[in-house]
Design a protein around this motif. Structure first.
Motif: not given
Length: 241
Positions: A52-59, A174-182, A137-143
């Motif tokens: 459940t946790i794995k699926k939640m993180v992915q979702a 924020l600037h050290i986090l990857p710019e996209n979720s990929e 919340v569309k920004d994955y860093r906010e997610r």
């Protein structure tokens, strides 16, 4: 500074101190008891929680399951935003209590089946709260920040301090986090996420001991999560002002 912001700063100060506290003797004792209880939890429950946790993180990071239409105008004051947040938390507490009562009355198997639903209710609330505070919340860093809030609310004291340190001064990181979720190593994050959350506490999210207890437990857990979210977003908004 208005009175509301002054009160927030005071509450935030004590909350931050609480997040950085070292585990007390009572906390360690409680943790040992939880581990003992944890050893009695059937393996299928451990597996179900992990999945459940794995699926939640992915979702949360990649899916479109959690969306929100609750976006107040930019000029909305903090006191107004927080009034809306408190209403939202109260609404989700009641929803979770109703769900906990139903699954509790249905027994263990129904509780296990509805466990992802209950997690979903909590995550949906966090997305709503983020939007009410004015975060995209569309920004994955906010997610990612939303996932940390959930983790912070349900981790042990030892894990909580580490998670809090990840979240503190978030906007400067924020600037050290990857710019996209990929480009984000979600698998490592998911494993650490699973390890930081105390399994006994996760098991408490299962309303398996009857309708009344399930309803009360869900109400209190969602309320705790909502309060944690409020402080987490206050930390970003007040520290910027």
């Amino acid at each position: 500074m208005d009175k509301h912001q002054e009160n927030i700063r005071i509450e935030l100060h004590f909350w931050k101190k609480e997040m950085m506290e070292k585990p007390s003797l009572l906390n360690k004792l409680t943790n040992n008891i939880q581990k003992k209880i944890n050893s009695y939890i059937p393996e299928k429950v451990h597996t179900a929680i992990t999945v459940t946790i794995k699926k939640m993180v992915q979702a949360v990071l990649y899916g479109s399951t959690y969306t929100t239409s609750t976006v107040p105008p930019l000029e909305t004051s903090l006191i107004h935003r927080e009034a809306l947040v408190k209403q939202k938390i109260d609404s989700y507490c009641k929803t979770g209590a109703a769900e906990g009562g139903i699954t509790g009355a249905g027994g263990f198997l129904m509780s296990m089946a509805d466990f992802p639903v209950l997690i979903g209710i909590k995550m949906k609330m966090l997305f709503e709260i983020a939007a009410l505070y004015g975060f995209d919340v569309k920004d994955y860093r906010e997610r990612l920040y939303i996932l940390y809030i959930f983790q912070l609310a349900f981790s042990s004291q030892h894990g909580r301090t580490k998670i809090f340190m990840h979240m503190e001064n978030w906007d400067q990181k924020l600037h050290i986090l990857p710019e996209n979720s990929e480009s984000f190593d979600w698998k490592t994050f998911q494993q650490e996420y699973r390890d930081y959350i105390d399994l006994a506490k996760m098991a408490q999210l299962l309303p398996v001991v009857g309708a009344a207890v399930g309803a009360v437990a869900n109400y209190q857990l969602i309320k705790k999560l909502g309060k944690t979210a409020m402080q987490a977003y206050r930390m970003r908004l007040v520290d910027q002002s």
